[in-house]
Write a protein that holds these residues in place. Structure first.
Motif, PDB file in Angstrom:
ATOM      1  N   GLY A 155      16.150  14.606  -0.806  1.00 27.53           N
ATOM      2  CA  GLY A 155      15.274  14.142  -0.215  1.00 27.53           C
ATOM      3  C   GLY A 155      15.033  12.555  -0.058  1.00 27.53           C
ATOM      4  N   ASP A 156      15.610  11.860  -1.178  1.00 29.08           N
ATOM      5  CA  ASP A 156      15.516  10.345  -1.077  1.00 29.08           C
ATOM      6  C   ASP A 156      15.866   9.745   0.097  1.00 29.08           C
ATOM      7  N   PRO A 157      17.178  10.018   0.591  1.00 29.21           N
ATOM      8  CA  PRO A 157      17.715   9.478   1.667  1.00 29.21           C
ATOM      9  C   PRO A 157      16.736   9.487   3.137  1.00 29.21           C
ATOM     10  N   ILE A 171       0.759   5.133   7.376  1.00 24.87           N
ATOM     11  CA  ILE A 171       0.794   5.639   5.939  1.00 24.87           C
ATOM     12  C   ILE A 171      -0.718   5.322   5.191  1.00 24.87           C
ATOM     13  N   ALA A 172      -1.029   4.401   5.353  1.00 21.49           N
ATOM     14  CA  ALA A 172      -2.423   3.919   4.808  1.00 21.49           C
ATOM     15  C   ALA A 172      -3.703   5.052   5.240  1.00 21.49           C
ATOM     16  N   LEU A 173      -3.597   5.443   6.629  1.00 20.63           N
ATOM     17  CA  LEU A 173      -4.497   6.489   7.022  1.00 20.63           C
ATOM     18  C   LEU A 173      -4.523   7.590   6.394  1.00 20.63           C
ATOM     19  N   PHE A 174      -3.129   8.413   6.154  1.00 21.55           N
ATOM     20  CA  PHE A 174      -3.126   9.419   5.391  1.00 21.55           C
ATOM     21  C   PHE A 174      -3.470   9.432   3.904  1.00 21.55           C
ATOM     22  N   ALA A 175      -2.960   8.134   3.568  1.00 16.61           N
ATOM     23  CA  ALA A 175      -3.098   7.909   1.943  1.00 16.61           C
ATOM     24  C   ALA A 175      -4.524   8.115   1.646  1.00 16.61           C
ATOM     25  N   ASP A 176      -5.398   7.117   2.489  1.00 15.78           N
ATOM     26  CA  ASP A 176      -6.721   7.069   2.304  1.00 15.78           C
ATOM     27  C   ASP A 176      -7.485   8.685   2.514  1.00 15.78           C
ATOM     28  N   ILE A 177      -7.181   9.352   3.424  1.00 11.82           N
ATOM     29  CA  ILE A 177      -7.566  10.677   3.594  1.00 11.82           C
ATOM     30  C   ILE A 177      -7.321  11.618   2.418  1.00 11.82           C
ATOM     31  N   ALA A 178      -6.079  11.626   1.917  1.00 12.87           N
ATOM     32  CA  ALA A 178      -5.810  12.304   0.912  1.00 12.87           C
ATOM     33  C   ALA A 178      -6.685  12.293  -0.467  1.00 12.87           C
ATOM     34  N   ALA A 179      -6.642  10.624  -0.626  1.00 13.11           N
ATOM     35  CA  ALA A 179      -7.406  10.147  -1.765  1.00 13.11           C
ATOM     36  C   ALA A 179      -8.704  10.792  -1.747  1.00 13.11           C
ATOM     37  N   VAL A 191       3.295  -0.295  -1.397  1.00 19.83           N
ATOM     38  CA  VAL A 191       3.481   0.830  -0.847  1.00 19.83           C
ATOM     39  C   VAL A 191       5.097   0.759  -0.554  1.00 19.83           C
ATOM     40  N   THR A 192       5.708   1.751  -1.343  1.00 22.59           N
ATOM     41  CA  THR A 192       7.258   1.925  -1.244  1.00 22.59           C
ATOM     42  C   THR A 192       7.465   3.476  -0.870  1.00 22.59           C
ATOM     43  N   ALA A 193       8.796   3.676  -0.546  1.00 18.31           N
ATOM     44  CA  ALA A 193       9.211   5.079  -0.426  1.00 18.31           C
ATOM     45  C   ALA A 193       9.048   5.964  -1.374  1.00 18.31           C
ATOM     46  N   GLY A 197       4.255   9.982  -1.292  1.00 17.14           N
ATOM     47  CA  GLY A 197       4.566  11.327  -1.246  1.00 17.14           C
ATOM     48  C   GLY A 197       4.818  11.883   0.101  1.00 17.14           C
ATOM     49  N   TRP A 198       5.593  13.219   0.088  1.00 17.33           N
ATOM     50  CA  TRP A 198       5.795  14.061   1.243  1.00 17.33           C
ATOM     51  C   TRP A 198       4.643  14.211   2.122  1.00 17.33           C
ATOM     52  N   ARG A 199       3.562  15.024   1.643  1.00 15.20           N
ATOM     53  CA  ARG A 199       2.188  14.944   2.157  1.00 15.20           C
ATOM     54  C   ARG A 199       2.008  13.930   3.068  1.00 15.20           C
ATOM     55  N   ILE A 200       1.919  12.849   2.493  1.00 14.70           N
ATOM     56  CA  ILE A 200       1.542  11.449   3.431  1.00 14.70           C
ATOM     57  C   ILE A 200       2.396  11.068   4.494  1.00 14.70           C
TER      58      ILE A 200
END
Length: 280
Positions: A155-157, A171-179, A191-193, A197-200
Motif C-alpha cells: 500500500g505504501d507506493p 486532505i485538510a477537509l477530510f482530516a477535519d471532518i474525521a477529527a 502532513v505526509t503520506a 490514513g486511507w480513510r482520509i
C-alpha cells in the motif's frame, strides 16, 4: 398493483445485508473479527492438514490460505480499486467530455475510450505497480515477510502516488471532518503520506481527480463552442435558420481536432501530469 421481489432478488438483498453487517463488524470491532477469523482459519487448516499443531508445515499452509483469501479479495475489489486509487478516473472523464464537446454520440465507443484510459493508467501507474511487486508481493511469495508486513509495503507506493496528486486543501477537509466525528483534536504539523490514513486519503484523492478532470474538460469545450457560435452566426446571416448549426459544425470540429493532432496533445498532457510526480 405492487409486485413482490422474486426469490433471486430476495437472496441478493439478504447477501448484501450480510456483507454490510460483516463490514460494520470489521470496522467497529477489529479485535473480535480477528479472533473469529483466526478460529475460522484454524478450522480450515485442521481440515486440510494432517500435520501436528504448531509445526512448520501447518504454519506454511496457514500462510498459503491467507494469501489465497487475500488474492480472491483483491480480484473482487480490483475494479473499484482501479477507479479510486489510480489515474483512471481522470482519463475516462476527460475522454467522455471530449466526445461530448465534439458532438459525437457513440464515436469513439465506450469500449474504446475505457480501453484507452485503462492502458494509459497502466502506463502511468507502472512505477507504482513495480514498487508494490518488488517490496511487498514478491517477498511475500518467497515467505520472506509476513502478510501484515506485505500489506503495508504494497500500500505504501499507492499512498505516495495518491498523496502527491492530492491537494492539501482536500486532505485538510477530510482530516477535519474525521477529527470532529471522533471528538478528537484536529492534527497539526506537516502532513505526509505516512501520517495520512486511507480513510482520509482516498476520498481526498478522488475529489482532487474530479476537479482536475472537469477543469481539463472545460478547456476542451472552449474551442468547440467557438466553432459552434461561428457556424450558427453564419447560418443566421445567410437566412438558413431551419438548418441545425450542430450538423454543419460537426465536420469542422472533427477536422480541427485532427489538424491540431488532438489525441497526441491530450494524451501527452494527461500523462505528463502524473509521470514527473511518480518519478520524483
Amino acid at each position: 398493483m405492487v409486485q413482490h421481489p422474486t426469490l433471486p432478488a430476495r437472496r441478493l438483498c439478504l447477501l448484501t445485508l450480510i456483507a454490510a453487517l460483516a463490514v460494520l463488524v470489521l470496522w467497529h470491532q477489529p479485535a473480535a473479527a480477528q479472533d473469529a477469523g483466526g478460529q475460522f482459519l484454524g478450522a480450515i487448516t485442521d481440515a486440510l492438514s494432517d500435520a501436528p499443531a504448531g509445526s512448520d508445515e501447518r504454519a506454511t499452509l496457514s500462510g498459503r490460505i491467507i494469501q489465497m483469501i487475500a488474492l480472491m479479495t483483491v480480484l473482487a475489489l480490483a475494479p473499484g480499486l482501479l477507479v479510486v486509487m489510480t489515474s483512471f478516473t481522470r482519463f475516462v472523464i476527460v475522454f467522455s467530455m471530449l466526445r461530448s464537446a465534439l458532438g459525437l454520440n457513440q464515436t469513439p465507443p465506450n469500449m474504446v475510450l475505457s480501453s484507452m484510459a485503462l492502458f494509459m493508467t497502466f502506463f502511468v501507474m507502472q512505477p507504482v505497480f513495480e514498487d508494490a511487486w518488488q517490496d511487498g508481493i514478491q517477498p511475500l511469495m518467497n515467505n520472506a515477510i509476513t502478510e501484515e508486513q506485505a500489506m503495508g509495503r504494497i500500500g505504501d507506493p499507492f499512498k505516495r502516488f495518491m498523496f502527491a496528486n492530492t491537494r492539501e486543501k482536500d486532505i485538510a477537509l477530510f482530516a477535519d471532518i474525521a477529527a470532529r466525528s471522533e471528538n478528537a483534536p484536529v492534527p497539526t504539523g506537516p502532513v505526509t503520506a505516512e501520517t495520512t490514513g486511507w480513510r482520509i486519503l482516498v476520498p481526498a484523492f478522488m475529489i482532487s481527480e474530479l476537479r482536475r478532470a472537469f477543469s481539463i474538460g472545460f478547456l476542451i469545450y472552449l474551442p468547440f463552442i467557438a466553432i459552434d457560435l461561428i457556424v450558427a452566426s453564419i447560418l443566421m446571416s445567410a437566412g438558413m435558420m431551419m438548418l441545425p448549426p450542430v450538423l454543419v459544425s460537426l465536420p469542422f470540429k472533427v477536422i480541427f481536432f485532427v489538424l491540431i493532432d488532438g489525441w497526441y496533445m491530450l494524451a501527452g498532457s494527461l500523462m505528463e501530469g502524473y509521470v514527473p510526480l511518480v518519478g520524483g
